[in-house]
Design an enzyme around this catalytic site. Structure first.
Site, PDB file in Angstrom:
ATOM      1  N   ASP A  70      -6.470  13.180  -3.141  1.00 35.06           N
ATOM      2  CA  ASP A  70      -6.571  11.811  -2.638  1.00 35.06           C
ATOM      3  C   ASP A  70      -6.603  11.826  -1.114  1.00 35.06           C
ATOM      4  OD1 ASP A  70      -3.997  12.831  -2.828  1.00 35.06           O
ATOM      5  OD2 ASP A  70      -3.129  11.059  -3.742  1.00 35.06           O
ATOM      6  N   GLU A 129      -3.364   4.963  -2.882  1.00 31.70           N
ATOM      7  CA  GLU A 129      -2.199   4.138  -2.577  1.00 31.70           C
ATOM      8  C   GLU A 129      -2.397   2.685  -3.001  1.00 31.70           C
ATOM      9  OE1 GLU A 129       0.541   5.267  -1.733  1.00 31.70           O
ATOM     10  OE2 GLU A 129       0.185   7.199  -0.778  1.00 31.70           O
ATOM     11  N   HIS A 350       6.530   8.321   1.989  1.00 30.77           N
ATOM     12  CA  HIS A 350       6.295   6.973   2.511  1.00 30.77           C
ATOM     13  C   HIS A 350       7.190   6.656   3.711  1.00 30.77           C
ATOM     14  CE1 HIS A 350       4.025   5.138  -1.162  1.00 30.77           C
ATOM     15  NE2 HIS A 350       3.778   6.424  -1.026  1.00 30.77           N
TER      16      HIS A 350
END
Length: 378
Positions: A70, A129, A350
């Protein structure tokens, strides 16, 4: 081997949000074009323009193995103090996707120089995300025809594992997630005359209370699921009965079967509250592509057996976690395995301070190259 650290630092400086990964796509494409092209075919997807696929043709293909990385970032202001920090204000690779891309490029570089036996397809995926890029690609038919994938693999970095360690389990690695949005519409009025109104706050309170029993009384204690209603908005002033309440939350579970069941129970509770309080209850459940990451047991057993047999691989069997990952949608359609790559950092995913240990890159690439070679010998 290519300069993995420089590539990672280059990518780290240009984070971009879901479906807007233009610079990232261009960097990846430029890097791939610098590899030997003898066995490579590069494909772009007009309907998903920041996606990039690369096929490596095998010498005697009996299957096509997919590898996904990703490429998007998060709306987070980086606070690492690194000399190669994000150049894009308010956006950072706070989930480590720069590490994911770098490892994939390292593996691709190896097989561009050492032709594999089976065909390999590398999928640099936008929008993990948000906006579920994996589902978008699958629904566009990207993995059909000459680009059909028989089995899929992909990693996620994990700060609390030693740098370079590999971890997974033969069941669910990530939970599936569903966004919950509930609007309760009653009738406003003066606090002194409740008989002339229909209080949306009271109805919302009952909805929230009843939802608390869905998991505790419908899911076995040995299974895992959670419903969290994290946001409630209603009313404007203390002496006015609210005519509207808005509830937002999330549902998470380890199997798609459990998630589908819990979604149904939420709808039943909403219907019951509407009837009990003679109000309107509109419930929206949005799962998108965030299915549970359910590893294929047979393929994952082979993956784990290989990793455990390698003296240079630090393999750690890891339990599932309640965070989400849209690779779950692809694994729902195509068998495969997702696994962790340890990056030895004291900060959480995060976090604005996340700073993965770059020493994880080389052992990560080596472990994956070794496994793919093993898989192709089966």
């Amino acid at each position: 081997m290519i300069d993995l650290i420089q590539i990672r630092r280059d990518l780290h400086q240009i984070p971009e949000l879901a479906l807007n990964e233009v610079q990232t796509h261009d960097y990846l494409l430029k890097t791939v074009k610098n590899f030997p092209q003898t066995w490579l075919t590069i494909r772009e997807v007009p309907e998903l323009p920041t996606a990039l696929l690369v096929k490596v043709s095998g010498t005697d293909p009996k299957r096509t193995i997919g590898y996904r990385a990703d490429i998007d970032a998060l709306p987070v202001t980086e606070n690492t103090g690194l000399p190669f920090s994000s150049k894009h204000p308010g956006i950072a690779h706070a989930c480590g996707h720069d590490m994911h891309m770098t490892v994939a490029l390292g593996v691709l570089s190896h097989f561009a120089e050492n032709q594999p036996k089976d065909d390999l397809i590398f999928f640099f995926q936008p929008a993990e995300e948000a906006e579920y890029g994996g589902k978008r690609a699958y629904d566009l038919g990207v993995f059909e025809g000459d680009w059909h994938v028989d089995e899929f693999y992909g990693l996620h970095d994990r700060p609390d594992l030693p740098a370079g360690a590999i971890g997974t389990n033969p069941g669910t690695l990530f939970a599936g997630t569903t966004e919950i949005n509930v609007d309760i519409i009653g009738r406003g009025g003066h606090a002194a005359f409740p008989q002339n109104a229909n209080d949306a706050v009271v109805a919302a309170a009952y909805f929230i209370t009843q939802v608390q029993t869905i998991v505790s009384r419908n899911i076995a204690p040995t299974d895992s699921a959670v419903i969290t209603l994290g946001k409630l908005q209603a009313g404007t002033i203390r002496n006015v009965i609210a005519d509207h309440a808005r509830i937002e939350g999330t549902l998470r579970g380890f199997t798609q079967k459990a998630i589908s069941y819990l979604q149904g129970r939420l709808k039943q509770v909403a219907q019951g509250v509407a009837e009990s309080f003679d109000c309107e209850v509109n419930i929206e459940l949005n799962q998108g592509g965030y299915y549970p990451v359910e590893n294929n047991p047979e393929l994952t057993h082979d993956f784990m057996t290989y990793m455990q047999s390698q003296p240079d691989v630090n393999f750690i069997e890891t339990p599932g976690v309640m965070t989400g990952e849209d690779f779950g949608y692809l694994l729902n359609k195509i068998p495969g395995t997702m696994f962790w790559l340890g990056v030895n950092d004291s900060h959480e995913l995060h976090s604005a301070e996340l700073s993965p240990d770059e020493s994880a890159l080389v052992p990560g690439v080596n472990a994956i190259c070794g496994f793919l070679a093993h898989r192709m010998s089966e």
